[in-house]
Design a protein around this motif. Structure first.
Motif, PDB file in Angstrom:
ATOM      1  N   MET A  16      16.487 115.080  -2.517  1.00 50.21           N
ATOM      2  CA  MET A  16      15.663 115.116  -1.540  1.00 50.21           C
ATOM      3  C   MET A  16      15.914 116.371  -0.719  1.00 50.21           C
ATOM      4  SD  MET A  16      14.111 112.333  -1.260  1.00 50.21           S
ATOM      5  CE  MET A  16      13.581 112.269   0.628  1.00 50.21           C
ATOM      6  N   ASN A  21      14.845 109.140   8.505  1.00 52.21           N
ATOM      7  CA  ASN A  21      15.588 107.963   9.087  1.00 52.21           C
ATOM      8  C   ASN A  21      14.576 107.145   9.681  1.00 52.21           C
ATOM      9  OD1 ASN A  21      16.631 106.464  11.515  1.00 52.21           O
ATOM     10  ND2 ASN A  21      18.224 107.908  11.181  1.00 52.21           N
ATOM     11  N   MET A  97      13.470 102.310   0.689  1.00 47.83           N
ATOM     12  CA  MET A  97      14.759 102.252   1.175  1.00 47.83           C
ATOM     13  C   MET A  97      15.230 101.503   2.337  1.00 47.83           C
ATOM     14  SD  MET A  97      15.764 104.443  -1.170  1.00 47.83           S
ATOM     15  CE  MET A  97      17.331 105.244  -0.760  1.00 47.83           C
ATOM     16  N   ILE A 121      18.437 108.596   5.197  1.00 50.05           N
ATOM     17  CA  ILE A 121      18.647 109.352   3.746  1.00 50.05           C
ATOM     18  C   ILE A 121      18.624 110.612   3.908  1.00 50.05           C
ATOM     19  CG2 ILE A 121      17.140 109.832   1.626  1.00 50.05           C
ATOM     20  CD1 ILE A 121      15.351 107.253   2.609  1.00 50.05           C
ATOM     21  N   MET A 125      20.609 113.909  -1.182  1.00 50.04           N
ATOM     22  CA  MET A 125      20.673 112.555  -1.735  1.00 50.04           C
ATOM     23  C   MET A 125      19.725 112.510  -3.285  1.00 50.04           C
ATOM     24  SD  MET A 125      19.909 108.785  -0.407  1.00 50.04           S
ATOM     25  CE  MET A 125      19.340 107.381  -1.503  1.00 50.04           C
ATOM     26  N   LEU A 127      17.801 110.693  -6.140  1.00 49.33           N
ATOM     27  CA  LEU A 127      16.881 109.227  -6.528  1.00 49.33           C
ATOM     28  C   LEU A 127      16.195 109.696  -7.694  1.00 49.33           C
ATOM     29  CD1 LEU A 127      13.919 109.632  -4.973  1.00 49.33           C
ATOM     30  CD2 LEU A 127      15.199 109.589  -2.914  1.00 49.33           C
TER      31      LEU A 127
END
Length: 141
Positions: A16, A21, A97, A121, A125, A127
Protein backbone atom coordinates in the motif's frame (compact mmCIF):
# COMPACT_ATOMS: atom_id res chain seq x y z
CA UNK A 1 4.17 -4.61 -29.00
CA UNK A 2 3.46 -8.20 -28.08
CA UNK A 3 0.03 -8.71 -26.50
CA UNK A 4 -0.44 -11.02 -23.52
CA UNK A 5 -3.39 -11.88 -21.33
CA UNK A 6 -3.11 -12.31 -17.57
CA UNK A 7 -5.81 -14.72 -16.42
CA UNK A 8 -8.62 -13.78 -14.06
CA UNK A 9 -7.78 -15.02 -10.57
CA UNK A 10 -4.14 -13.96 -10.77
CA UNK A 11 -2.71 -12.74 -7.45
CA UNK A 12 -1.20 -9.27 -7.38
CA UNK A 13 1.24 -8.91 -4.47
CA UNK A 14 0.88 -5.29 -3.42
CA UNK A 15 2.33 -2.82 -0.95
CA UNK A 16 0.00 0.00 0.00
CA UNK A 17 1.12 3.53 -0.85
CA UNK A 18 -2.03 5.19 0.47
CA UNK A 19 -2.81 4.84 4.17
CA UNK A 20 -6.50 4.14 4.86
CA UNK A 21 -8.64 4.57 7.95
CA UNK A 22 -12.33 3.75 8.24
CA UNK A 23 -12.77 6.77 10.53
CA UNK A 24 -11.68 9.26 7.86
CA UNK A 25 -12.16 7.51 4.50
CA UNK A 26 -14.93 8.36 2.05
CA UNK A 27 -16.41 6.45 -0.89
CA UNK A 28 -14.46 7.20 -4.10
CA UNK A 29 -11.28 8.25 -2.26
CA UNK A 30 -8.29 7.15 -4.36
CA UNK A 31 -6.23 4.16 -3.22
CA UNK A 32 -2.75 3.48 -4.58
CA UNK A 33 -0.41 0.51 -4.20
CA UNK A 34 2.76 -0.85 -5.83
CA UNK A 35 3.54 -4.41 -6.94
CA UNK A 36 6.37 -5.79 -4.79
CA UNK A 37 6.59 -8.94 -6.88
CA UNK A 38 6.28 -9.16 -10.68
CA UNK A 39 3.48 -10.92 -12.54
CA UNK A 40 5.18 -13.75 -14.46
CA UNK A 41 3.48 -16.07 -16.92
CA UNK A 42 5.21 -18.87 -18.85
CA UNK A 43 8.59 -17.46 -17.79
CA UNK A 44 7.80 -13.99 -19.18
CA UNK A 45 7.63 -11.01 -16.87
CA UNK A 46 4.37 -9.36 -17.91
CA UNK A 47 4.11 -6.74 -15.17
CA UNK A 48 7.31 -5.79 -13.32
CA UNK A 49 7.67 -5.11 -9.62
CA UNK A 50 7.27 -1.38 -9.03
CA UNK A 51 4.19 -1.10 -11.24
CA UNK A 52 1.48 1.04 -9.66
CA UNK A 53 -2.18 0.13 -9.26
CA UNK A 54 -4.91 2.70 -8.68
CA UNK A 55 -8.34 2.14 -7.22
CA UNK A 56 -11.08 3.62 -5.11
CA UNK A 57 -12.81 3.05 -1.80
CA UNK A 58 -16.14 1.37 -2.50
CA UNK A 59 -17.58 1.29 1.02
CA UNK A 60 -16.71 2.09 4.63
CA UNK A 61 -18.18 1.82 8.10
CA UNK A 62 -17.04 4.07 10.90
CA UNK A 63 -16.77 2.50 14.35
CA UNK A 64 -19.49 3.56 16.78
CA UNK A 65 -20.88 2.32 20.07
CA UNK A 66 -23.61 0.53 18.08
CA UNK A 67 -21.13 -0.99 15.60
CA UNK A 68 -17.78 -1.13 17.40
CA UNK A 69 -15.66 -2.32 14.47
CA UNK A 70 -14.91 -0.08 11.51
CA UNK A 71 -14.32 -1.44 8.03
CA UNK A 72 -13.20 -0.21 4.63
CA UNK A 73 -13.62 -1.85 1.20
CA UNK A 74 -11.70 -0.99 -1.95
CA UNK A 75 -10.85 -2.35 -5.40
CA UNK A 76 -8.24 -1.54 -8.03
CA UNK A 77 -9.20 -0.33 -11.52
CA UNK A 78 -6.01 0.80 -13.31
CA UNK A 79 -2.47 -0.55 -13.53
CA UNK A 80 0.54 1.47 -14.70
CA UNK A 81 3.39 -0.66 -16.12
CA UNK A 82 6.67 0.34 -14.42
CA UNK A 83 8.71 -0.31 -17.57
CA UNK A 84 6.62 1.33 -20.27
CA UNK A 85 4.50 3.78 -18.26
CA UNK A 86 1.45 2.53 -20.15
CA UNK A 87 -1.84 2.19 -18.30
CA UNK A 88 -4.39 -0.57 -18.68
CA UNK A 89 -7.81 -1.21 -17.22
CA UNK A 90 -7.65 -3.57 -14.27
CA UNK A 91 -10.43 -5.23 -12.33
CA UNK A 92 -9.77 -6.80 -8.94
CA UNK A 93 -12.11 -8.39 -6.46
CA UNK A 94 -13.13 -6.08 -3.63
CA UNK A 95 -10.79 -6.12 -0.64
CA UNK A 96 -12.58 -5.78 2.70
CA UNK A 97 -10.58 -4.87 5.80
CA UNK A 98 -12.28 -4.87 9.21
CA UNK A 99 -10.90 -3.80 12.57
CA UNK A 100 -10.34 -6.41 15.24
CA UNK A 101 -12.48 -6.02 18.34
CA UNK A 102 -10.70 -5.70 21.64
CA UNK A 103 -12.75 -6.37 24.77
CA UNK A 104 -12.41 -3.96 27.66
CA UNK A 105 -11.83 -6.43 30.47
CA UNK A 106 -11.53 -3.91 33.27
CA UNK A 107 -10.06 -5.30 36.46
CA UNK A 108 -9.78 -8.85 35.25
CA UNK A 109 -13.54 -9.14 34.85
CA UNK A 110 -14.89 -9.54 31.33
CA UNK A 111 -17.27 -6.83 30.18
CA UNK A 112 -19.81 -7.15 27.44
CA UNK A 113 -18.98 -3.72 26.04
CA UNK A 114 -16.45 -3.28 23.23
CA UNK A 115 -14.68 0.01 22.65
CA UNK A 116 -15.19 1.29 19.09
CA UNK A 117 -12.12 0.83 16.89
CA UNK A 118 -11.64 1.90 13.28
CA UNK A 119 -9.51 -0.13 10.91
CA UNK A 120 -6.20 1.53 10.00
CA UNK A 121 -4.20 0.33 7.01
CA UNK A 122 -0.75 1.95 6.99
CA UNK A 123 1.30 2.80 3.92
CA UNK A 124 3.74 -0.07 3.46
CA UNK A 125 1.29 -2.79 4.47
CA UNK A 126 1.44 -5.76 2.11
CA UNK A 127 -1.69 -7.44 0.81
CA UNK A 128 -2.94 -9.60 -2.06
CA UNK A 129 -5.48 -8.46 -4.65
CA UNK A 130 -7.00 -10.99 -7.05
CA UNK A 131 -7.85 -10.05 -10.63
CA UNK A 132 -11.54 -10.56 -11.34
CA UNK A 133 -11.23 -10.28 -15.14
CA UNK A 134 -8.41 -11.00 -17.60
CA UNK A 135 -5.80 -8.23 -17.86
CA UNK A 136 -4.36 -7.34 -21.27
CA UNK A 137 -0.65 -6.44 -21.19
CA UNK A 138 1.34 -5.01 -24.10
CA UNK A 139 5.12 -5.40 -23.94
CA UNK A 140 7.60 -3.89 -26.42
CA UNK A 141 9.30 -6.55 -28.56
Amino acid sequence: FARYQVAAGTALLLEMSTPLNSGTSLVDDQVEAVLWSPVVQDGIELVPAGSTVFGKITDFTRATDQRPTGSVSFAFKIIEHAGTGSRETLSTHKIIMEAQRVADTGRGKPKKRFDPVDVAIPAGMRLVAMTSQPLIVRIPR
